[in-house]
Scaffold this motif. Structure first.
Motif, PDB file in Angstrom:
ATOM      1  N   GLN A 161      13.613  22.945  -6.854  1.00 43.52           N
ATOM      2  CA  GLN A 161      14.357  24.038  -7.479  1.00 43.52           C
ATOM      3  C   GLN A 161      14.984  23.587  -8.805  1.00 43.52           C
ATOM      4  O   GLN A 161      14.919  24.300  -9.812  1.00 43.52           O
ATOM      5  CB  GLN A 161      15.449  24.522  -6.530  1.00 43.52           C
ATOM      6  N   ASN A 162      15.590  22.400  -8.829  1.00 47.63           N
ATOM      7  CA  ASN A 162      16.202  21.884 -10.060  1.00 47.63           C
ATOM      8  C   ASN A 162      15.150  21.577 -11.115  1.00 47.63           C
ATOM      9  O   ASN A 162      15.370  21.783 -12.314  1.00 47.63           O
ATOM     10  CB  ASN A 162      17.035  20.643  -9.765  1.00 47.63           C
ATOM     11  N   ILE A 163      13.989  21.082 -10.682  1.00 53.04           N
ATOM     12  CA  ILE A 163      12.913  20.787 -11.638  1.00 53.04           C
ATOM     13  C   ILE A 163      12.434  22.080 -12.292  1.00 53.04           C
ATOM     14  O   ILE A 163      12.238  22.132 -13.509  1.00 53.04           O
ATOM     15  CB  ILE A 163      11.752  20.039 -10.943  1.00 53.04           C
ATOM     16  N   LYS A 164      12.281  23.146 -11.515  1.00 52.48           N
ATOM     17  CA  LYS A 164      11.866  24.441 -12.073  1.00 52.48           C
ATOM     18  C   LYS A 164      12.901  24.966 -13.058  1.00 52.48           C
ATOM     19  O   LYS A 164      12.559  25.488 -14.116  1.00 52.48           O
ATOM     20  CB  LYS A 164      11.658  25.459 -10.952  1.00 52.48           C
ATOM     21  N   ALA A 165      14.188  24.817 -12.718  1.00 55.44           N
ATOM     22  CA  ALA A 165      15.260  25.275 -13.607  1.00 55.44           C
ATOM     23  C   ALA A 165      15.227  24.516 -14.933  1.00 55.44           C
ATOM     24  O   ALA A 165      15.397  25.116 -16.009  1.00 55.44           O
ATOM     25  CB  ALA A 165      16.613  25.112 -12.930  1.00 55.44           C
ATOM     26  N   PHE A 166      14.990  23.205 -14.878  1.00 56.06           N
ATOM     27  CA  PHE A 166      14.942  22.426 -16.115  1.00 56.06           C
ATOM     28  C   PHE A 166      13.672  22.705 -16.908  1.00 56.06           C
ATOM     29  O   PHE A 166      13.683  22.600 -18.131  1.00 56.06           O
ATOM     30  CB  PHE A 166      15.083  20.924 -15.823  1.00 56.06           C
ATOM     31  N   GLU A 167      12.588  23.057 -16.235  1.00 57.08           N
ATOM     32  CA  GLU A 167      11.368  23.433 -16.956  1.00 57.08           C
ATOM     33  C   GLU A 167      11.614  24.673 -17.811  1.00 57.08           C
ATOM     34  O   GLU A 167      11.113  24.785 -18.918  1.00 57.08           O
ATOM     35  CB  GLU A 167      10.212  23.677 -15.981  1.00 57.08           C
ATOM     36  N   LEU A 168      12.396  25.609 -17.277  1.00 57.14           N
ATOM     37  CA  LEU A 168      12.726  26.815 -18.039  1.00 57.14           C
ATOM     38  C   LEU A 168      13.611  26.493 -19.246  1.00 57.14           C
ATOM     39  O   LEU A 168      13.548  27.174 -20.273  1.00 57.14           O
ATOM     40  CB  LEU A 168      13.420  27.843 -17.136  1.00 57.14           C
ATOM     41  N   GLN A 169      14.433  25.469 -19.131  1.00 55.66           N
ATOM     42  CA  GLN A 169      15.349  25.094 -20.208  1.00 55.66           C
ATOM     43  C   GLN A 169      14.747  24.069 -21.159  1.00 55.66           C
ATOM     44  O   GLN A 169      15.378  23.664 -22.118  1.00 55.66           O
ATOM     45  CB  GLN A 169      16.636  24.521 -19.629  1.00 55.66           C
ATOM     46  N   LYS A 170      13.518  23.652 -20.898  1.00 52.75           N
ATOM     47  CA  LYS A 170      12.891  22.573 -21.667  1.00 52.75           C
ATOM     48  C   LYS A 170      12.884  22.846 -23.177  1.00 52.75           C
ATOM     49  O   LYS A 170      13.195  21.969 -23.971  1.00 52.75           O
ATOM     50  CB  LYS A 170      11.458  22.377 -21.166  1.00 52.75           C
ATOM     51  N   LYS A 171      12.545  24.059 -23.570  1.00 54.32           N
ATOM     52  CA  LYS A 171      12.488  24.392 -25.001  1.00 54.32           C
ATOM     53  C   LYS A 171      13.858  24.281 -25.656  1.00 54.32           C
ATOM     54  O   LYS A 171      13.984  23.767 -26.766  1.00 54.32           O
ATOM     55  CB  LYS A 171      11.908  25.787 -25.204  1.00 54.32           C
ATOM     56  N   LYS A 172      14.897  24.749 -24.963  1.00 52.21           N
ATOM     57  CA  LYS A 172      16.258  24.652 -25.495  1.00 52.21           C
ATOM     58  C   LYS A 172      16.672  23.193 -25.648  1.00 52.21           C
ATOM     59  O   LYS A 172      17.284  22.820 -26.645  1.00 52.21           O
ATOM     60  CB  LYS A 172      17.250  25.369 -24.577  1.00 52.21           C
ATOM     61  N   ILE A 173      16.328  22.388 -24.657  1.00 45.50           N
ATOM     62  CA  ILE A 173      16.662  20.962 -24.698  1.00 45.50           C
ATOM     63  C   ILE A 173      15.953  20.289 -25.868  1.00 45.50           C
ATOM     64  O   ILE A 173      16.555  19.516 -26.612  1.00 45.50           O
ATOM     65  CB  ILE A 173      16.308  20.281 -23.356  1.00 45.50           C
ATOM     66  N   GLU A 174      14.664  20.584 -26.043  1.00 47.68           N
ATOM     67  CA  GLU A 174      13.898  19.996 -27.148  1.00 47.68           C
ATOM     68  C   GLU A 174      14.481  20.405 -28.501  1.00 47.68           C
ATOM     69  O   GLU A 174      14.575  19.592 -29.419  1.00 47.68           O
ATOM     70  CB  GLU A 174      12.423  20.403 -27.060  1.00 47.68           C
ATOM     71  N   LEU A 175      14.882  21.661 -28.622  1.00 50.29           N
ATOM     72  CA  LEU A 175      15.480  22.149 -29.863  1.00 50.29           C
ATOM     73  C   LEU A 175      16.797  21.433 -30.149  1.00 50.29           C
ATOM     74  O   LEU A 175      17.060  21.025 -31.287  1.00 50.29           O
ATOM     75  CB  LEU A 175      15.692  23.663 -29.777  1.00 50.29           C
ATOM     76  N   ARG A 176      17.616  21.258 -29.100  1.00 45.70           N
ATOM     77  CA  ARG A 176      18.884  20.530 -29.262  1.00 45.70           C
ATOM     78  C   ARG A 176      18.650  19.088 -29.681  1.00 45.70           C
ATOM     79  O   ARG A 176      19.346  18.554 -30.545  1.00 45.70           O
ATOM     80  CB  ARG A 176      19.667  20.550 -27.941  1.00 45.70           C
ATOM     81  N   ARG A 177      17.655  18.445 -29.059  1.00 47.51           N
ATOM     82  CA  ARG A 177      17.323  17.053 -29.413  1.00 47.51           C
ATOM     83  C   ARG A 177      16.892  16.957 -30.871  1.00 47.51           C
ATOM     84  O   ARG A 177      17.293  16.045 -31.588  1.00 47.51           O
ATOM     85  CB  ARG A 177      16.179  16.540 -28.547  1.00 47.51           C
ATOM     86  N   LEU A 178      16.057  17.903 -31.295  1.00 42.33           N
ATOM     87  CA  LEU A 178      15.563  17.897 -32.670  1.00 42.33           C
ATOM     88  C   LEU A 178      16.707  18.057 -33.664  1.00 42.33           C
ATOM     89  O   LEU A 178      16.795  17.317 -34.648  1.00 42.33           O
ATOM     90  CB  LEU A 178      14.529  19.008 -32.851  1.00 42.33           C
ATOM     91  N   ARG A 179      17.613  19.002 -33.379  1.00 40.86           N
ATOM     92  CA  ARG A 179      18.782  19.200 -34.261  1.00 40.86           C
ATOM     93  C   ARG A 179      19.666  17.963 -34.292  1.00 40.86           C
ATOM     94  O   ARG A 179      20.128  17.553 -35.349  1.00 40.86           O
ATOM     95  CB  ARG A 179      19.606  20.395 -33.785  1.00 40.86           C
ATOM     96  N   ALA A 180      19.913  17.398 -33.118  1.00 41.73           N
ATOM     97  CA  ALA A 180      20.771  16.213 -33.043  1.00 41.73           C
ATOM     98  C   ALA A 180      20.154  15.052 -33.814  1.00 41.73           C
ATOM     99  O   ALA A 180      20.861  14.310 -34.506  1.00 41.73           O
ATOM    100  CB  ALA A 180      21.012  15.817 -31.593  1.00 41.73           C
TER     101      ALA A 180
END
Length: 153
Positions: free
Chosen positions: A42-61
């Motif tokens: 369940q947590n893995i599926k939730a993070f898969e949905l947030q993957k794009k947001k995380i990648e965008l945050r990493r790129l900005r940072a």
């Protein structure tokens, strides 16, 4: 034990990574502090949905870190300390002193990110590495000069 990191950790990985760590470390440190969650389906599926947001945050940072690195490397910092005749300092310049000076100049850098092996104890010019973001390390130009004596002495 597999966990999903909720924030970047220098020694483990970046936010969203699934890492394998000891059970005690998970139970006593990572989960109670909210740094990680168990890697259930369940947590893995939730993070898969947030993957794009995380990648965008990493790129900005990372972009911000590169800009900060360029600004830091373009500046020189000077420390006036009491020194003896042979250039030995009566005190020392530590990572905390460097962090305070950077803060005065408008740069917010955690003192633990300043990679100073040991305190500076003599007058001279130094290059100090600063880890701004994983994979982005800047070199800080420091100049330690003797403090000017006042005419009243």
């Amino acid at each position: 034990m597999k966990v999903i990191l909720r924030q970047d950790l220098e020694e483990l990985g970046l936010e969203g990574d699934v890492v394998d760590v000891a059970k005690g470390y998970v139970r006593n440190y990572l989960v109670p502090r909210g740094i990680a969650v168990l890697a259930t389906s369940q947590n893995i599926k939730a993070f898969e949905l947030q993957k794009k947001k995380i990648e965008l945050r990493r790129l900005r940072a990372k972009e911000e870190a590169v800009q900060l690195k360029e600004r830091l490397e373009g500046m020189g910092f000077s420390f006036a300390q009491k020194a003896g005749e042979e250039g030995k300092l009566y005190g020392s310049v530590t990572a905390m002193d460097i962090a305070e000076e950077l803060e005065k100049k408008g740069f917010v850098v955690d003192r633990r990110k300043i990679l100073l092996d040991k305190p500076i104890k003599s007058v001279g010019d130094y290059k100090v590495p600063v880890r701004i973001y994983p994979g982005v390390t800047g070199m800080l130009q420091l100049s330690v000069v003797p403090e000017e004596k006042t005419s009243a002495e």
